[in-house]
Every structure is written in structure tokens, then in C-alpha cells.
Design an enzyme around this catalytic site. Sequence first.
Site, mmCIF file in Angstrom:
data_model
loop_
_atom_site.group_PDB
_atom_site.id
_atom_site.type_symbol
_atom_site.label_atom_id
_atom_site.label_comp_id
_atom_site.label_asym_id
_atom_site.label_seq_id
_atom_site.Cartn_x
_atom_site.Cartn_y
_atom_site.Cartn_z
ATOM 1 N N HIS A 39 -12.112 7.209 3.791
ATOM 2 C CA HIS A 39 -11.305 7.295 5.712
ATOM 3 C C HIS A 39 -12.115 7.401 6.932
ATOM 4 O O HIS A 39 -12.365 7.088 7.623
ATOM 5 C CB HIS A 39 -11.009 8.963 5.503
ATOM 6 C CG HIS A 39 -9.537 8.401 4.596
ATOM 7 N ND1 HIS A 39 -9.679 9.148 3.017
ATOM 8 C CD2 HIS A 39 -8.917 8.011 4.935
ATOM 9 C CE1 HIS A 39 -7.778 9.155 3.001
ATOM 10 N NE2 HIS A 39 -7.242 7.447 3.304
ATOM 11 N N LYS A 95 -9.348 -2.425 1.174
ATOM 12 C CA LYS A 95 -8.934 -1.935 -0.362
ATOM 13 C C LYS A 95 -7.784 -2.062 -0.327
ATOM 14 O O LYS A 95 -6.984 -2.876 -1.465
ATOM 15 C CB LYS A 95 -9.551 -0.313 -0.193
ATOM 16 C CG LYS A 95 -9.309 -0.523 -2.558
ATOM 17 C CD LYS A 95 -9.878 1.042 -2.399
ATOM 18 C CE LYS A 95 -9.185 2.029 -2.615
ATOM 19 N NZ LYS A 95 -7.767 1.945 -3.151
ATOM 20 N N GLN A 148 7.266 5.621 1.173
ATOM 21 C CA GLN A 148 6.707 4.557 0.754
ATOM 22 C C GLN A 148 6.052 5.031 -0.536
ATOM 23 O O GLN A 148 5.052 4.189 -1.254
ATOM 24 C CB GLN A 148 5.438 4.413 1.392
ATOM 25 C CG GLN A 148 4.456 5.326 1.586
ATOM 26 C CD GLN A 148 2.787 5.416 2.271
ATOM 27 O OE1 GLN A 148 3.591 5.237 3.570
ATOM 28 N NE2 GLN A 148 2.250 5.151 1.917
HETATM 29 O O1 PAF Z 1 -3.200 3.597 3.632
HETATM 30 C C1 PAF Z 1 -2.096 5.116 3.931
HETATM 31 O O2 PAF Z 1 -2.599 6.303 3.861
HETATM 32 C C2 PAF Z 1 -1.017 5.303 4.313
HETATM 33 O O3 PAF Z 1 -0.229 3.816 3.434
HETATM 34 C C3 PAF Z 1 -0.712 4.646 5.745
HETATM 35 C C4 PAF Z 1 -1.230 3.341 5.972
HETATM 36 C C5 PAF Z 1 -1.113 6.008 6.654
HETATM 37 C C6 PAF Z 1 1.059 4.763 5.775
HETATM 38 O O4 PAF Z 1 1.725 5.963 5.466
#
Ligand code: PAF
Length: 298
Positions: A37, A149, A61
Site C-alpha cells: 500500500h 497484483k 465484496q
Molecule cells: O483492493 C482493495 O483493497 C479493494 O478491493 C478496494 C479497491 C479498496 C475496494 O474495496
Amino acid sequence: MDIIRTTRELQERSDRDRARGQTIALVPTMGALHPGHLSLIACARERADQVWVSIFVNPTQFNDREDFEGYPRNFEADVESCRAAAVDVIFAPTPDQLYPQGADTWVEVGKIAESLCGATRPGHFRGVTTVVSKLFLAAKPHFAVFGEKDYQQVAVIRRLTRDMGFDVEIVGAPILREADGLAISSRNVRLGPAARKQAQVLLGAIRGAERAVAGGERRTAAILEGVEKTIGEAPLASIDYAELRDPVTLAEASDRLVGPCLLALAVHFAPDPDGRGSEVRLIDNRVLHPPRKLEETS
Ligand code: PAF
């Protein structure tokens, strides 16, 4: 650094900053920030005056409630990481900010989201594209940075952005790797020591495919055979998918490579034989570029 909790406040902040000529790069995350990150944040910093990080563990998700509940959360540490990286704004909404009571509106991308990870995680990309749309509308960024990734995620979000006309430039940040070549992921720590060592087959398979292509191999079946053989050398590994795909549409590659081609891998690693570690699914990828002038082998 400001921590903003509501969509309204973030929109107002964006309007103000844009009006005074500031550019904004958003790095959407689900928190539990790691060096991968931080590399996205660095990438954002190169492009814009302001770097904004969203931290939101997006329930829609996840395919499975337990996975969502068990997702690592460490907000205080994330705040410190962002502060150290000179992030300007953290957007950390409560769930009702993004999913108000009764929310039932979805943003769904078609075909490109159906294969690869979409095939084994039904609804996953619908959750991603829905929340990313909401984040774009809340932050109104000039740029949004995502890690390559998750190659399919980036491809899906590019499609989303074009189709919806979002005025955001999508930036794909290169994969960051650990010293042993493993792509950095919060899942890596869940591998047992033996699985961790064996997970090096992912990069080994990618490099093998690259060498084959550089040496003139164009047959997709032969390239994939090499990939499967390399991964097969790791007894704890089992392949979810190993595929060659068009790097933009993610359509299946034809029998012979005629241009750049995505090698996409998802591999499960079992716990170590002595019980250490847990079952982990890792993904990795590389776009293979056949050199134009080399003689083909067949
Ligand atoms: O890659 C992620 O961490 C998640 O899929 C995202 C893009 C923040 C969406 O919740």
C-alpha cells in the site's frame, strides 16, 4: 492529516481543494496497510498535490461472512502509516455512509469480471465496482491508484471508469515483491514456513514463461504446460487458474501469442505438513511481451 468520516464532508473538501487548483490522487484500501500500500501511496504522490487514502472494509465484496469478519483491522496503525507517508486525508467512513439503510443499488461490469477470480468469487467484482464508484463520487479525485497484483481488479475498474464516464485517471502501480520474490500481500503471513518457501514457484513459473517467450515460444499450450510443471514441483500448491489472456479485455488468448499477453495465476497453498500456517490462495501475474523479430520455435 485530516481524518474524514462522512461522504458529504469529503465531497466538500474535494470541491474546495479542486477550486484552489489542487490535484487529488485517491488510494482506495481496506486498511491493514503494508509496504504494498505504501508503494501505491508513493505512486499517488508522484502524480498529484494531495494524496487521499480511503480505509473501508467493504462487506459487499466478500463471498463469505467469516472472511469479512476475520479481515485484519488495525486503524490506529494505519493512521500512523499514513501520517509517516505524509498522506493528506484519510477517508474512513462508517458503513452507513456508503451503504445507507436499505441500499440496493449495484454497479456491475460485464464479461471482464466473470472469468479468473470472478469465476470462483461470484459477486466479488460487483462489490468492488459498487464501492469504488461510491468512493469516486465521494472523493472526486483526479487519479485513483490500484495495485497491479490484482490485475483483474485494475482491468475491471478501467472498464467501469470508461463505461460510466468517471473523470478519473486510473493508475496501475507495479507489483511490489518480498526479498524472495513473493508478491507482497497481507495473506503471505498466513503461509506456513514450508508453504512460504514453495510459494516461490509463482515467480519461478512467471520467469519460466518469460524465458520461453523470449526464446521464441508462441504456443499458448506449451507456455502453460511449462507454468503448470513449475507449480507442480511444489507439493503444497494446487492451481486455481493459470491462464493466458488479453491484457486489456481479459479474453482468452488464441492458440499462439501474437502480441502482449497476460499470464494470470491463482494458486492455493495447503498448510504445512506439521500443521503450521493455514490454507492460502495467492495470485500473481505478468504481461508477457513476445519480442517481434526473434525466430519462432514452431
Ligand atoms: O483492493 C482493495 O483493497 C479493494 O478491493 C478496494 C479497491 C479498496 C475496494 O474495496
